[in-house]
Design a protein around this motif. Structure first.
Motif, PDB file in Angstrom:
ATOM      1  N   VAL A 138      -6.557   8.118   5.549  1.00 58.06           N
ATOM      2  CA  VAL A 138      -6.114   7.059   6.436  1.00 58.06           C
ATOM      3  C   VAL A 138      -6.926   5.894   6.365  1.00 58.06           C
ATOM      4  O   VAL A 138      -6.502   4.596   6.383  1.00 58.06           O
ATOM      5  CB  VAL A 138      -6.114   7.638   8.057  1.00 58.06           C
ATOM      6  CG1 VAL A 138      -6.158   6.660   8.775  1.00 58.06           C
ATOM      7  CG2 VAL A 138      -5.101   8.788   8.055  1.00 58.06           C
ATOM      8  N   LYS A 139      -8.232   6.012   6.209  1.00 54.78           N
ATOM      9  CA  LYS A 139      -9.222   4.711   6.240  1.00 54.78           C
ATOM     10  C   LYS A 139      -8.883   3.981   4.908  1.00 54.78           C
ATOM     11  O   LYS A 139      -8.896   2.656   5.022  1.00 54.78           O
ATOM     12  CB  LYS A 139     -10.807   5.274   5.764  1.00 54.78           C
ATOM     13  CG  LYS A 139     -11.300   5.758   7.235  1.00 54.78           C
ATOM     14  CD  LYS A 139     -12.808   6.181   7.047  1.00 54.78           C
ATOM     15  CE  LYS A 139     -13.169   6.943   8.179  1.00 54.78           C
ATOM     16  NZ  LYS A 139     -14.478   7.565   7.849  1.00 54.78           N
TER      17      LYS A 139
ATOM     18  N   GLN B  46       0.068   4.915   1.419  1.00 57.01           N
ATOM     19  CA  GLN B  46       0.709   5.563   2.598  1.00 57.01           C
ATOM     20  C   GLN B  46       1.141   6.962   2.239  1.00 57.01           C
ATOM     21  O   GLN B  46       1.368   7.742   3.062  1.00 57.01           O
ATOM     22  CB  GLN B  46       2.061   4.648   2.992  1.00 57.01           C
ATOM     23  CG  GLN B  46       2.959   4.875   4.091  1.00 57.01           C
ATOM     24  CD  GLN B  46       4.174   4.050   4.282  1.00 57.01           C
ATOM     25  OE1 GLN B  46       4.383   3.239   3.396  1.00 57.01           O
ATOM     26  NE2 GLN B  46       4.880   4.345   5.361  1.00 57.01           N
TER      27      GLN B  46
ATOM     28  N   SER C 136      -8.790  11.808   7.072  1.00 55.58           N
ATOM     29  CA  SER C 136      -9.385  10.792   7.452  1.00 55.58           C
ATOM     30  C   SER C 136      -9.837   9.798   6.295  1.00 55.58           C
ATOM     31  O   SER C 136      -9.712   8.541   6.566  1.00 55.58           O
ATOM     32  CB  SER C 136     -10.851  11.088   8.407  1.00 55.58           C
ATOM     33  OG  SER C 136     -11.595  11.698   7.438  1.00 55.58           O
TER      34      SER C 136
ATOM     35  N   GLN D   3      -3.206  -8.181   4.823  1.00 56.42           N
ATOM     36  CA  GLN D   3      -2.875  -9.119   6.060  1.00 56.42           C
ATOM     37  C   GLN D   3      -3.874 -10.301   5.842  1.00 56.42           C
ATOM     38  O   GLN D   3      -3.309 -11.711   6.068  1.00 56.42           O
ATOM     39  CB  GLN D   3      -3.173  -8.362   7.314  1.00 56.42           C
ATOM     40  CG  GLN D   3      -2.092  -7.394   7.840  1.00 56.42           C
ATOM     41  CD  GLN D   3      -2.586  -6.863   9.259  1.00 56.42           C
ATOM     42  OE1 GLN D   3      -3.970  -6.852   9.415  1.00 56.42           O
ATOM     43  NE2 GLN D   3      -1.813  -6.400   9.855  1.00 56.42           N
TER      44      GLN D   3
ATOM     45  N   ASN E 275      -5.620   1.866   5.924  1.00 59.96           N
ATOM     46  CA  ASN E 275      -5.899   0.627   6.770  1.00 59.96           C
ATOM     47  C   ASN E 275      -6.668  -0.266   5.992  1.00 59.96           C
ATOM     48  O   ASN E 275      -6.316  -1.254   6.428  1.00 59.96           O
ATOM     49  CB  ASN E 275      -6.903   1.434   7.988  1.00 59.96           C
ATOM     50  CG  ASN E 275      -6.235   2.208   9.075  1.00 59.96           C
ATOM     51  OD1 ASN E 275      -4.976   1.903   9.066  1.00 59.96           O
ATOM     52  ND2 ASN E 275      -6.608   3.250   9.811  1.00 59.96           N
ATOM     53  N   ALA E 276      -7.667   0.050   5.366  1.00 58.78           N
ATOM     54  CA  ALA E 276      -8.351  -0.904   4.386  1.00 58.78           C
ATOM     55  C   ALA E 276      -7.159  -1.687   3.461  1.00 58.78           C
ATOM     56  O   ALA E 276      -7.456  -3.100   3.281  1.00 58.78           O
ATOM     57  CB  ALA E 276      -9.347  -0.446   3.550  1.00 58.78           C
TER      58      ALA E 276
ATOM     59  N   CYS F 231       0.814  -1.191  -0.041  1.00 60.68           N
ATOM     60  CA  CYS F 231      -0.057   0.092   0.071  1.00 60.68           C
ATOM     61  C   CYS F 231       1.068   1.072  -0.036  1.00 60.68           C
ATOM     62  O   CYS F 231       0.548   2.268   0.610  1.00 60.68           O
ATOM     63  CB  CYS F 231      -0.989  -0.115   1.185  1.00 60.68           C
ATOM     64  SG  CYS F 231      -1.956  -1.480   1.214  1.00 60.68           S
TER      65      CYS F 231
ATOM     66  N   VAL G 223      -4.043  -2.133   4.087  1.00 58.52           N
ATOM     67  CA  VAL G 223      -3.344  -2.976   5.011  1.00 58.52           C
ATOM     68  C   VAL G 223      -4.111  -4.348   5.601  1.00 58.52           C
ATOM     69  O   VAL G 223      -3.472  -5.250   5.574  1.00 58.52           O
ATOM     70  CB  VAL G 223      -2.530  -2.128   6.165  1.00 58.52           C
ATOM     71  CG1 VAL G 223      -2.192  -3.214   7.128  1.00 58.52           C
ATOM     72  CG2 VAL G 223      -1.865  -1.121   5.753  1.00 58.52           C
ATOM     73  N   GLN G 224      -5.375  -4.156   5.969  1.00 63.28           N
ATOM     74  CA  GLN G 224      -6.237  -5.144   6.412  1.00 63.28           C
ATOM     75  C   GLN G 224      -6.342  -6.189   5.233  1.00 63.28           C
ATOM     76  O   GLN G 224      -6.256  -7.413   5.408  1.00 63.28           O
ATOM     77  CB  GLN G 224      -7.724  -4.702   6.868  1.00 63.28           C
ATOM     78  CG  GLN G 224      -7.386  -4.030   8.144  1.00 63.28           C
ATOM     79  CD  GLN G 224      -7.352  -4.901   9.257  1.00 63.28           C
ATOM     80  OE1 GLN G 224      -7.625  -6.112   9.220  1.00 63.28           O
ATOM     81  NE2 GLN G 224      -6.522  -4.313  10.330  1.00 63.28           N
TER      82      GLN G 224
END
Length: 161
Positions: free
Chosen positions: A137-138, A116, A134, A148, A141-142, A112, A144-145
């Motif tokens: 950032v959302k 980033q 925001s 993972q 995060n999505a 990502c 990265v999730q």
């Protein structure tokens, strides 16, 4: 009673505790250091003082020799310790290099990366209004999730060698 003469001797004590005497008084003390014992033998205390001084010199020389000996041993021990420390440091560095070569050869891919960078750019553009970032950032995060989850299920990011 005879032709004895009386003399007055004055001793002066210095501030440092030393006593000053004249040269004549010193000569008298040396002459009177010869005493006759109960058997009529003459004892010369000045010779005993010389022997004592010689004995002190012998002890001082012996102490100097002992000090030199232990100083040399200490120097050798410090030199040996320095050599061992250098060898140990070299061995540690070699072992660390081997471990690093064995286990650190795989490099991970940045995930990502574009999102980033978008977050960092937004923070720099809005240093006092970080809530405006925001959405970025959302999204980060999505991403990265999702990465993972795909790694955990076995469909993950490949490692580059």
């Amino acid at each position: 009673m005879g032709g004895g003469s009386s003399r007055t001797i004055t001793l002066e004590e210095e501030r440092d505790g030393a006593i000053t005497i004249s040269e004549n008084v010193l000569k008298l003390m040396i002459q009177s250091s010869q005493v006759q014992d109960e058997h009529g033998n003459m004892t010369d205390f000045s010779q005993q003082d010389e022997q004592h001084t010689h004995s002190d010199r012998v002890w001082q020389e012996r102490l100097r020799q002992i000090e030199d000996h232990w100083s040399e041993r200490l120097r050798k021990a410090e030199e040996k310790n320095a050599n061992l420390a250098q060898i140990t440091s070299e061995q540690f560095n070699q072992a660390a290099d081997k471990v690093e070569a064995k286990f650190m050869k795989d490099k991970y891919v940045c995930i990502c990366e574009n999102l980033q960078q978008a977050v960092l750019d937004c923070y720099q553009a809005n240093p006092k209004q970080v809530l405006k970032c925001s959405d970025e950032v959302k999204a980060f995060n999505a991403c990265v999730q999702q990465t993972q989850n795909s790694i955990l299920t076995g469909k993950g990011m490949p490692l580059s060698s």
